[in-house]
Design an enzyme around this catalytic site. Structure first.
Site, short mmCIF file in Angstrom:
data_model
loop_
_atom_site.label_atom_id
_atom_site.label_comp_id
_atom_site.label_asym_id
_atom_site.label_seq_id
_atom_site.Cartn_x
_atom_site.Cartn_y
_atom_site.Cartn_z
N GLY A 159 16.59 63.33 82.40
CA GLY A 159 17.78 63.23 81.13
C GLY A 159 17.69 61.28 81.21
N ASN A 160 18.61 60.99 80.45
CA ASN A 160 19.35 59.86 80.71
C ASN A 160 21.04 59.62 80.36
OD1 ASN A 160 20.45 59.23 77.30
ND2 ASN A 160 18.26 59.52 77.29
N HIS A 161 21.28 58.74 80.89
CA HIS A 161 23.02 58.24 81.25
C HIS A 161 23.66 58.59 79.32
CE1 HIS A 161 23.23 58.36 85.21
NE2 HIS A 161 22.89 57.97 85.45
N ALA A 162 23.26 58.58 78.45
CA ALA A 162 23.18 58.53 76.98
C ALA A 162 24.79 59.21 76.60
CB ALA A 162 22.24 58.69 76.04
N ALA A 175 19.11 58.60 72.57
CA ALA A 175 18.11 57.88 73.62
C ALA A 175 17.54 59.22 73.80
CB ALA A 175 19.68 57.43 75.02
#
Ligand code: CTP
Length: 402
Positions: A212-215, A280
């Site tokens: 995943g990512n930090h969005a 994102a």
């Protein structure tokens, strides 16, 4: 583009449990440009403190006919308050307050202000389901409506009594949207459908792990709310996020992975006027999602990744008159990369964020944006809240591309 810019709103709070939501209501109104003053019944003070409300509204909060805690008591002029307001909103309006208003009783400041106000009055009832359904209460609401007041609907769901049904006060953003509609009958996005992607996507590695990512989803949710406040019907396709919206004109489709986001976008894209890719989206996903949790066996673990579908590029390829806006979050060669994406994905505009700008990026609530139009004209904006960025973005779309 402040939809309540300069509007003076007098909030009257009566004593019901829904009063705990009024600080958020004050914030919503102010966020949209309104000036807010608050009057409350003595009973309302049991549910929310005047200090909270005066801090948020930046105005003294009044609840009695005179300020008694001074050597020289001052008269709180109910006529002046009623004349000051462009709109009076009574929220929550309890059964008791509705009854007093309907019959012209005047035993507290809120009622006195209501009776002397000349501005439009909005009423947001809140009570338990049986009280709401009681014929006496219904009759009071009818009387108030026949006097020219606007009665907002009640929400349905879990009530403080533990029962479920009709009687909840509308959420602060829902109430605010009714007021925005009232003051802005010719909203620029009325009749338009807007699609927005938001948040991160999670690509499963096994049943418990993902890439995943930090969005945070903040930017996409702010865009959705601004679009809805401008009159649009919004479909918000969002990856996992803690952001929430109750806006009546936003339909949230919650998804997890890039492929789910793609399917949700494909379902509505042909029928929208504006589409914005603020998510994102993961560029790669594991080639295989393991059926069982991967066990720790060796020092190295390699996971094969394969590309996900580029959702924005798909929208660019299948454009049939939609206005298409993308985002580019860059760490180097920012302008060059953003311009390349604008062309490659067949966009009408792109919003560039640079990770080199302090206060811009994923997990913060501010952003610094550059808006690039399809004619390559470039507009730089200062660091501002994500909400203000969303307003700026729609300003750009409406000013340059309508
Ligand atoms: N985007 C998308 N689907 C993807 C990847 C990106 O819809 N699979 C959208 C994003 O929502 C954003 C824009 O494309 O509006 C640009 O995303 P970004 O990650 O900056 O660009 P990429 O095309 O993925 O290029 P790169 O990661 O190489 O910079």
């Amino acid at each position: 583009m402040s939809l309540l810019g300069g509007k003076k709103i007098l909030l009257g709070i009566s004593g019901g449990i829904a009063a705990y939501k009024t600080p958020l209501l004050v914030r919503e109104l102010i966020k949209n440009g309104a000036q807010v003053r608050v009057v409350m019944t003595p009973a309302a003070k049991d549910f929310v403190t005047p200090l909270t409300l005066s801090t948020l509204s930046k105005n003294p909060v009044l609840s009695s006919f005179s300020a008694t805690d001074q050597d020289n008591p001052l008269w709180n002029d109910h006529v002046e308050l009623g004349l000051w307001a462009d709109l009076m909103l009574i929220a929550p309006a309890t059964s008791n307050t509705l009854s007093a208003m309907a019959h012209g009783r005047c035993n507290n400041l809120l009622l006195a202000v209501y009776l002397s106000a000349k501005c439009p009055i909005f009423i947001a009832p809140a009570m338990d389901l049986d009280m709401f359904a009681h014929p006496a209460n219904k009759k009071n609401i009818e009387i108030l409506s026949s006097c020219g007041n606007s009665i907002l609907p009640v929400g349905e769901g879990f009530l403080a009594s533990g029962l479920e049904g009709k009687g909840r006060m509308l959420e602060p953003d829902q109430i605010t949207s009714y007021i925005i509609d009232f003051f802005n009958p010719n909203l620029p996005l009325k009749g338009k459908r807007v699609l927005i992607t938001a948040g991160p996507t999670f690509e499963a590695i096994d049943p418990v792990r993902f890439i995943g990512n930090h969005a945070s989803g903040k930017m996409g949710f702010a865009l959705a709310e601004v679009a809805a406040n401008l009159g649009a019907k919004v479909t918000l396709v969002s990856g996992p996020t803690s952001e929430r919206t109750n806006h009546p004109h936003i339909n949230v489709k919650a998804v997890v992975s890039a492929s789910e986001m793609f399917e949700a976008v494909k379902d509505v894209y042909d029928n929208v006027h504006i589409a914005i890719g603020a998510a994102a989206v993961a560029d790669y996903k594991p080639e295989v999602k393991e059926k069982h949790k991967i066990k720790k066996k060796s020092d190295h673990l390699a996971i094969n990744l394969v590309p996900t579908k580029d959702i924005l590029a798909y929208m660019g390829e299948h454009k049939k008159g939609q206005y298409l806006l993308g985002f580019a979050l860059e760490t180097q060669n920012e302008l060059e990369n953003a311009l390349e994406k604008l062309q490659r994905k067949n966009l009408d505009g792109i919003v560039l964020n640079s990770m080199q700008d302090k206060g811009a990026g994923f997990s913060v609530s501010t952003n610094k944006i550059t808006f690039i139009h399809s004619d390559k004209s470039i507009h730089n904006f200062p660091l501002q809240s994500k909400w203000a960025c969303a307003e700026t973005i729609f300003d750009q779309i409406l000013t340059y591309d309508s």
